[in-house]
Design an enzyme around this catalytic site. Structure first.
Site, PDB file in Angstrom:
ATOM      1  N   TYR A 145       6.547   8.912   4.439  1.00 48.85           N
ATOM      2  CA  TYR A 145       5.421   7.910   3.964  1.00 48.85           C
ATOM      3  C   TYR A 145       5.621   6.475   3.865  1.00 48.85           C
ATOM      4  O   TYR A 145       5.053   5.560   4.311  1.00 48.85           O
ATOM      5  CB  TYR A 145       4.039   8.817   3.009  1.00 48.85           C
ATOM      6  CG  TYR A 145       3.653   7.294   2.124  1.00 48.85           C
ATOM      7  CD1 TYR A 145       2.004   7.852   3.156  1.00 48.85           C
ATOM      8  CD2 TYR A 145       3.280   6.851   0.623  1.00 48.85           C
ATOM      9  CE1 TYR A 145       0.952   7.049   2.652  1.00 48.85           C
ATOM     10  CE2 TYR A 145       1.854   6.272   1.055  1.00 48.85           C
ATOM     11  CZ  TYR A 145       1.303   6.305   1.791  1.00 48.85           C
ATOM     12  OH  TYR A 145       0.222   5.758   1.084  1.00 48.85           O
ATOM     13  N   LYS A 147       5.260   3.311   5.939  1.00 48.70           N
ATOM     14  CA  LYS A 147       4.346   1.889   5.963  1.00 48.70           C
ATOM     15  C   LYS A 147       5.183   1.081   5.683  1.00 48.70           C
ATOM     16  O   LYS A 147       4.556  -0.570   6.323  1.00 48.70           O
ATOM     17  CB  LYS A 147       4.482   2.449   3.840  1.00 48.70           C
ATOM     18  CG  LYS A 147       3.236   3.025   3.880  1.00 48.70           C
ATOM     19  CD  LYS A 147       1.668   3.015   4.362  1.00 48.70           C
ATOM     20  CE  LYS A 147       0.570   3.309   4.185  1.00 48.70           C
ATOM     21  NZ  LYS A 147      -1.312   3.094   4.651  1.00 48.70           N
ATOM     22  N   SER A 195       1.990   0.064   0.227  1.00 48.47           N
ATOM     23  CA  SER A 195       2.534   1.094  -1.018  1.00 48.47           C
ATOM     24  C   SER A 195       3.523   1.118  -1.984  1.00 48.47           C
ATOM     25  O   SER A 195       4.524   0.801  -1.353  1.00 48.47           O
ATOM     26  CB  SER A 195       2.233   2.786  -0.695  1.00 48.47           C
ATOM     27  OG  SER A 195       2.589   4.086  -1.752  1.00 48.47           O
TER      28      SER A 195
END
Lengths: 320, 320
Positions: free
Chosen positions: B148, B152, B125
């Site tokens: 997050y 990732k 991402s």
């Protein structure tokens, strides 16, 4: 104030413990100088010559829950040096992941549960760089080409994230190859870099598995210990979120230059046996030959003068 | 050839499954075009409207050993899309770590045990960037400022390392924010970016928690699906060791530009309710507003034409 050192029976852990003992103080949780009341060294086995005034705890840091019992609730500073070294992590993937990644995470989880978020100094490495220019800087992306490097990078991100979350006050430093390590050769791919100086200085044979023109980024034990303590003592705002890791100063030296320094110090470079090992050359050759360390320089981390001073330090500290 | 999609009941997973079904083939283990014999979608719950010819498996991917039972021994391609999204991972650290990190590692361990190393496409991402210039490139270091993003990044490194080890043939791609997601708002910090278009296009109210001048890097669902399949089909040597991740092409649009595109498409921007949320603005504002994607461009990844085409695509695909 209690200080914990994982890998505390290793040569760097022992030197760090001795330096902290000799100082007697370090930056406390609130930033002010505080007395060190206990130094707890965790390792698989205690070293042969036990330092007085240091608590040694024998433990396998990959055992589930081990940190709950060996890190006291009021630990204020944690130096996380324990690791499976580069060639060993390359030879045994699962062992490397268990010690270098899972145990690092377990350590951080233990720190998260402490009474107060401790300062955590994470020993990362020049081995985090792989696909990179020969000289890296603070903004070079880390693209390791060995398991040890990958595990260290992931540790850096975990230390950063646990810090951003407020679980720890983490500081990761990428150490150059430490030269001259005392003792005997180990399973680090860079083991030769100490060996080709250390053994001939004592009239012993050494094996060099890489070519003479291979250049590496090194730092002396004294300078490494000083940097680890400096990383601990710096104020928290020196380590902003997203920038909880930095490259440490060092020296670029080729194997040929090390051999020349050996001769200048009275050693016999003829004791070096040249036995190329493609696996070792591939790992060490993927590491940068130098670093531009603007962030570390600005924060007052230390550098060695030159390779001759590094050799002299070993003679003074280890050969009496 | 069997293809597995984790997060296969999500909007992107469903669109990916439909696109693969429609094509009927993908690059096989040896690189040659091969027939897809089964598509296995793994998710917490199967979607309401089950696609024919797709196998849905309901599973909690954080359950120990779950992948042993849901990924067949002869799986050839794995699209790993399942994730706890950004605002949710920020709100629940342990859940984010369990799904985004531990389950990714468990998936890779399962892949390591398969008959043949599968192609693994890892959906990373734009959220991996935090401390970064407004426009990043392929060499910008990733310094995420949200859980997050950290999870990732670690996934990217694991995919890279498992690939270098030969356990998988991994390919990680950093997806822009997908606009316009169908359905309803979710717990992604970027959820508003679809909502402020999707809801008003259907005459509904939408909430925008960020300022009008906030710019984000977006990609349409069609282009994202095309890129995921392209990442799968590219030859292995397009993904050299240390470079198993790349930034995907997209469009830079500000919230104001999205509102203007909404009006051009006949929607009423007056349906957008501006309700600033500092937490959301902090997360999304830490992401880059644009990417220079030289590597992806050279490898033939796709780009949307402009925001109006993105809006038109939603009307065609979702509003019929």
């Amino acid at each position: 104030m209690k200080i914990v050192i994982t890998g505390g029976a290793g040569f760097l852990g022992q030197k760090l413990a001795a330096a902290l003992l000799s100082r007697g103080t370090a930056a406390g949780p609130d930033g002010a100088e505080a007395s060190i009341t206990e130094i707890i060294c965790i390792d698989r086995a205690a070293p042969a010559g036990l330092a007085q005034d240091v608590t040694y705890v024998e433990a396998d840091i990959s055992s589930p829950g081990i940190f709950d019992s060996v890190i006291p609730d009021d630990a204020a500073g944690i130096f996380h040096l324990a690791a499976v070294v580069s060639a060993e992590a390359e030879a045994d993937f699962d062992l490397g992941m268990a010690i270098n990644l899972d145990a690092t995470r377990a350590l951080l989880e233990r720190c998260r549960a402490l009474a107060r978020p401790p300062r955590v100094i994470f020993a990362s490495s020049v081995a985090t760089f792989g696909v990179a220019p020969p000289v890296v800087d603070d903004d070079t992306p880390v693209r390791p080409l060995n398991s040890y490097g990958v595990e260290k990078v992931i540790g850096e991100y975990l230390v950063g994230e646990y810090s951003r979350r407020g679980f720890v006050d983490g500081r990761a430093v990428r150490l150059p190859t430490i030269v001259i390590r005392p003792g005997v050769p180990n399973k680090a791919a860079s083991s030769f870099a100490s060996s080709i100086l250390r053994e001939p200085l004592q009239g012993l044979q050494a094996i060099c598995p890489v070519s003479k023109d291979l250049a590496i980024w090194i730092k002396s034990p004294r300078a490494a210990v000083a940097d680890l303590i400096h990383a601990h003592d710096l104020p928290g705002d020196s380590w902003p979120d997203g920038l909880r890791v930095l490259n440490l100063p060092g020296l670029t030296v080729s194997v040929a230059e090390m051999a020349a320094a050996l001769e200048r110090a009275g050693g016999d470079a003829g004791l070096i046996s040249w036995e190329p090992d493609a696996g070792i050359e591939a790992i060490v050759g993927s590491w940068p030959q130098g670093m531009k360390t603007d962030r570390a320089d600005a924060l007052g981390f230390s550098a060695d003068e030159n390779i001759d001073a590094v050799v002299r330090q070993f003679v003074e500290d280890e050969l009496g």
